[in-house]
Scaffold this motif. Structure first.
Motif: not given
Lengths: 255, 255, 255, 255
Positions: A52, A54, A56-62, A65-67, A69-70
């Protein structure tokens, strides 16, 4: 979270593994290749690290329905029929120059902890035109690697890639060389306009030859056919609308 | 000022409070929802924290001539008829990736200091077209939450939101999961072109059902009617000018 | 890798050397001049330092298939017939403001370690029109330097360069002055539209006169002729197409 | 150089001085005003501080051939006939959000070292149209200041400036308030398209009234006449070319 946070998921013991990097880039070639490799070796793969950052883009993939963290995931692949592999995949590269350096060093640190001595960074090189024959262009950390790679079908050209290699693939070579890592970048030629499974297949063929494993290509070929269908439709729309062949500008924003 | 400066305004004791995040984003849905919640619970709300950060834009807002530095405000809400709340609002998100991570961690730190174990990040998901029925799409930190949220009217879809969730709402899930926080993102469908009070109402209805409080919607409905009037005028101008329905491009820069 | 990583390659002893900076900039004038200087003094040059930095673009250049990490190279040049030189070259400047400051300070630190007391930053000043006579415009850290430089053919003008001097050349003067370094920026006039070997030659002539060495210009003149041929073709295409002289806008994106 | 480097040039003793900030911004109003103030009080001014920062653009300005590094200068002005002043001027603001915070805090630190208890940040507020009457709009750290400023001709409006105040002027209020500094921002109305000496004069008139000094305006009025001539020519060219009044778009890129 710190600038960098390396989560240790597993610690398998590997036999002289080879680093394979396939993060997103030109034509998505490297990512398609590395993802396909993991898909084909699904039963032989173990997730060993999540990185992980900071940067990386501040974003989660889904996913359903389950997120999540990049991050960059590192899988160990054993029983390939050839060399053991350490495969780096993920949805994102760093967002800025400093982050690229930080992450590339972290990727090399993880590799060192598994005693990696050889590295292949996978990517695409944009040609600006539709491709008939998918050549693979190479760049290396030392010229002593060139002969073997040429035997595996890689081309080395005087002035290519013209602008150098930007991002994590470039830095794995640049920073790897400073650690005495033997590293090569394998760049499949691609128009640069579309996600390019055929270019990814060309890159994987080189890896098969170099690393002694064999994989199937059905799912990658299927995806290539889908892209062909998309391309065909674009050509058709173009010729109906203007009776012209598609220009570069028309294609630029599709892939 | 340091990168982060948390001002403690009050330290009320709360009973198992739920984090509600409503910072600006797509269609302003999350911000409209959280601001409306504080307006309706005006008498039950206490400002407990202000979070300042150099990651915010270097700017003051001005209200009746008096300037105040950009910050995130945290209000505690008690006596809601349901769960106690900890509501995060403000005029800005961070200006860059690192700042998003720093602030999301700080929001979670504040939440931990109030023993928060559950979090709802409110936002909008752009559909690119005008909406008839305002569905609420969900994403969660763990699939065990899906059934209860579906009962409250939330939809979970295989490939949505397609690009993941960017910014503080995404990070509250991504970083929250790493702290074992139970967190969900509730995204009201919205065209993405206009500030959307109807979408905010749809999101709040889910919260009412989940958290056991009831609020009025008069002021939000009024605002929705104002937006409808704006939309009507746009449609009229469009049809007079071109006798066409408004295209996406015409609407893109309005909201 | 740290923000800055200085690799010591050699430690020759130099006699009161002069810093010559020729990193890429307007019309590529400074880079052409410094690269030509090293080419002409090939036998008298020794690579003494490589400066790596995370402020450089995250990239490798590729030469005949072999990759090398972006850096600034410092060469010592002795037996010039005049002063000893310390020449700074490379493919890139820093990517952001802070990086420019960090690198300029590092360049000055290296210079101090070789007891440099005089510095020439080479560059171009854009005129916006095609040039007939290639004047060299100067800027200095102290007005006591102006007379000598005027004798060497440098022009000092009340309001030039209008926007100041941006990047490493400017900072070598600005930060150099704070260390009591005697520094001048020599800016060859150039249209700003094309790589300009003639402007580079004008700048080098000033250096020859100031520092007492003499060099040949064959390869630089050849490159100038190539550029003339390119210019000729552009003019021809323009006059055929529109019977007009090429406008500034037509030329803007060529060099 | 560190992120911030404060050079102490002189340490005069001042009597309850007032901070006047006039760095570049909308219509260059604040900078014109502060520069004019120093010009009129040339004999009463002493340079007391230079503030260098890596957050400034990496650049030198050049005056008659001599380069000087980008900085903020602080002048003390005594014997004004009214209050002592501490005037902040310079060619640049910070290049990014964090830098704005760092510099604003440093400006306040310098002010504290001179026991400043009152601050006026000067600037412009864009109206988007040519101005007939030059009103001055105010924003303050506390509403108790509003009456006195209204008596001096400052207007306070419910929703202005709509987007808040961005940059150093905003932060002097936002961060100043957190240090219990009494601070006001005085914003001269200006079209936003052109450098606006008339708006600067309006702002200075308020200062004269508030701080008890008197200055001449000849040089500022001259500059205003020059701008009027420029405006006249634009109007003429416009009316000849299109027989229309100049539109906003025509004017946007001039100043």
């Amino acid at each position: 979270m710190d600038e960098l946070d390396i989560e240790v998921v597993a610690e398998p013991s590997l036999d002289d593994p080879v680093l394979i990097e396939g993060l997103p880039g030109v034509g998505h070639v490297g990512a398609l290749a590395a993802d396909h490799l993991l898909e084909e070796f699904d039963d032989e793969s173990t997730l060993v690290r999540r990185l992980y950052s900071t940067a990386f883009p501040p974003q989660v993939s889904v996913d359903d329905g389950v997120a999540s963290l990049t991050c960059t995931e590192v899988h160990a692949v054993t029983d390939t029929g050839g060399r053991d592999l350490l495969v780096y995949t993920g949805d994102h590269q760093a967002q800025h120059g400093e982050g690229h350096y930080t992450l590339a060093e972290a990727y090399l640190d993880v590799a060192e902890s598994f005693d990696v001595s050889e590295c292949y960074a996978l990517g695409g090189v944009p040609t600006g035109e539709l491709i008939e024959t998918y050549d693979v262009v190479g760049a290396v950390t030392g010229e002593e690697m060139i002969d073997d790679l040429e035997s595996a079908g890689v081309e080395f050209r005087e002035d290519e890639p013209a602008g150098g290699i930007v991002g994590v693939s470039g830095l794995l070579l640049g920073l790897g060389a400073r650690r005495d890592l033997t590293a090569a970048c394998l760049m499949g030629e691609t128009s640069g306009y579309l996600v390019d499974p055929k270019s990814a297949r060309a890159v994987l063929s080189v890896l098969e030859s170099r690393l002694g494993f064999e994989i199937g290509y059905d799912s990658l070929d299927e995806r290539a056919e889908e892209m062909e269908a998309v391309m065909g439709k674009i050509r058709e729309m173009e010729s109906q609308a203007t009776m012209d062949v598609p220009s570069e500008d028309d294609l630029r924003y599709i892939g």
